[in-house]
Scaffold this active site. Sequence first.
Site, short mmCIF file in Angstrom:
data_model
loop_
_atom_site.label_atom_id
_atom_site.label_comp_id
_atom_site.label_asym_id
_atom_site.label_seq_id
_atom_site.Cartn_x
_atom_site.Cartn_y
_atom_site.Cartn_z
N ASN A 189 0.85 -1.19 0.00
CA ASN A 189 0.00 0.00 0.00
C ASN A 189 0.88 1.24 0.00
O ASN A 189 1.91 1.28 0.67
CB ASN A 189 -0.91 0.03 1.23
CG ASN A 189 -1.82 1.25 1.24
OD1 ASN A 189 -2.79 1.31 0.49
ND2 ASN A 189 -1.50 2.24 2.06
N GLU A 225 -1.38 0.75 -5.41
CA GLU A 225 -1.14 2.09 -5.95
C GLU A 225 -0.02 2.09 -6.98
O GLU A 225 -0.03 2.92 -7.89
CB GLU A 225 -0.80 3.05 -4.80
CG GLU A 225 -2.00 3.46 -3.95
CD GLU A 225 -2.42 2.40 -2.96
OE1 GLU A 225 -3.50 2.55 -2.34
OE2 GLU A 225 -1.69 1.38 -2.80
N TRP A 271 -1.39 8.00 11.05
CA TRP A 271 -2.26 6.96 10.51
C TRP A 271 -3.62 7.04 11.21
O TRP A 271 -3.80 6.51 12.31
CB TRP A 271 -1.65 5.58 10.74
CG TRP A 271 -0.49 5.30 9.84
CD1 TRP A 271 -0.19 5.93 8.67
CD2 TRP A 271 0.54 4.33 10.04
NE1 TRP A 271 0.96 5.40 8.12
CE2 TRP A 271 1.43 4.41 8.94
CE3 TRP A 271 0.80 3.39 11.03
CZ2 TRP A 271 2.55 3.60 8.81
CZ3 TRP A 271 1.92 2.58 10.91
CH2 TRP A 271 2.78 2.68 9.82
N ARG A 328 0.82 12.74 6.78
CA ARG A 328 1.81 13.70 7.26
C ARG A 328 2.70 13.07 8.33
O ARG A 328 2.27 12.17 9.06
CB ARG A 328 1.12 14.94 7.79
CG ARG A 328 0.38 14.71 9.12
CD ARG A 328 -0.22 15.99 9.63
NE ARG A 328 -0.71 15.87 10.99
CZ ARG A 328 -1.97 16.04 11.34
NH1 ARG A 328 -2.88 16.34 10.44
NH2 ARG A 328 -2.32 15.93 12.61
N ASP A 346 -4.21 22.35 9.02
CA ASP A 346 -4.70 21.33 8.10
C ASP A 346 -5.50 21.90 6.94
O ASP A 346 -5.77 23.10 6.87
CB ASP A 346 -5.54 20.31 8.86
CG ASP A 346 -5.13 18.88 8.54
OD1 ASP A 346 -4.93 18.59 7.34
OD2 ASP A 346 -5.00 18.08 9.46
#
Length: 529
Positions: free
Chosen positions: A179, A280, A197, A184, A329
């Site tokens: 994965n 991905e 996470w 960040r 953010d």
Amino acid sequence: MAYDDLRDWINALHKAGELKRITVEVDPNLEMAEIADRAAKMGKGTARAGGPALLFENVKGHPGTRVLMNQFGSERRMRLALETDSLDAIADRIRLLLKPETPTTLMDKLKMLPKLAEVGGFFPKVVAAKDAPCKQVILRGDEVDLNRVPILKTWPQDGGRFITLPCVITKDPHTGKRNVGMYRMQVYDGKTTGMHWQRQKVAAEHLRERLRAASADTAASVDLMALTAGGTTVAQSLESIPQATLGKIRDGRMEVAVAIGTDPATTFSAIVPAPPDVEEYLIAGFLRQKPLELVKAETVDLEVPANAEYILEGYVELGELRTEGPFGDHTGFYTMQDDYPVFHITCITHRKDPVYAATIVGKPPMEDAWMGKAVERIFLPLMQLTLPEIRDVNLPPEGVFHNLMIVSIKKSYAGHARKVMNGIWAMGQAMFTKCIVVVDEDCDVQDVAEVVLRVSNNIDPERDIQFTLGPVDSLDHASRLPNYGSKMGIDATRKWAAEGFTRPWPPMLTMDAAVKARVDTIWKKLGIE
């Protein structure tokens, strides 16, 4: 041809007139972020197109290094990054893969062979270490020092410097599926960072699987569910675990690698809502129409992009948490402190004279707005695979993607809009959508003014607004509890008799087509513009 690496992409930006080289000395502490923020917001109102990509070539405190920012900060650059004239054209390629025409003759079958071969050519391939530019410099032991990397602090109240554009690579402990996600990473010191996470992320699930395997008793395994999630239950969860079990858990490690400064398609693939069984790396190959080259890492059993500018290798200790944040953010607010896993770096490899890639998030529109818009266009076919009545979707940047989704549908029965709302809330990362607005298919969802007109005119608020409870984004500071709160759906479609509306529904105003055509022919002669 696909971009080989970040440098190839930088050269393309320069040739397209999309790159600004900054030779004035700029500090990575707040100054770069302020410049990138202003560039992202160049233009006014709907004319905002995003300023140029920025290559800082005189970085304060880091002589000889360069920093790339705002590389995706406009629609044109997103199209350049993915090498397409239209993001919808990529969506059409996905539709062909999802719903290929059934061959009826031998000739039709033969015509399908090149398409199948093309898909087979998207799978990544592993190259020898000697051929991997990311291994031109290898640092281990005392040589590992993140302080040598021009990592940015982007907002004044941030808890420190953050790596903001990483491709974080983990592996499912059961299937071996890789994965690549973008999370960040707060820098704690030269050898450790936080790993943000959130509980619903794939990497967090990989860690939970290892925690479950490392736990000897079932009760502790259940409590350990909180450990990778952040939130108020972390301390209580740790206290409830027997010391012997906790000691065993902390002896375990999960290997992680981080690529910084990859080619644009690979970086973009780290944010896409990939189907669970699709890597991905394969998505990157599909977008590049060329396989991604990987290389074995030096100290962990993972494959990493061979042409990346930086590779960070290391591990997360099972059960170890540390306070992370605050962080300015993409919501336009600070995400406050919480506990998250800690990444220990065992090795850094990089190219000679590496280019550090970074982004800043904050009040929209910013660079991530264009990345999110690309996700919206490219992955619309995946939504339509589950909900074929959907005609189009708009995730306005001001809604920071998970707060507002506008959907147009082909309405076929009473309650259809509500069925679509619930379908979206059951669909992967779309489950976090706070507000869903559903309109008829003749409404252009990309025209927010048209949507506002429809919503304000077409709803009876008590009848057409529904509320539900469920998981919400971890960044939602307004929810009643962390990660859990309410959501709203608005049915702004025309109401039918079967929905209890017995009066005639009025038609919308539209001019006669022949009159419009006549005025089109004389418009320039009128001298109005």
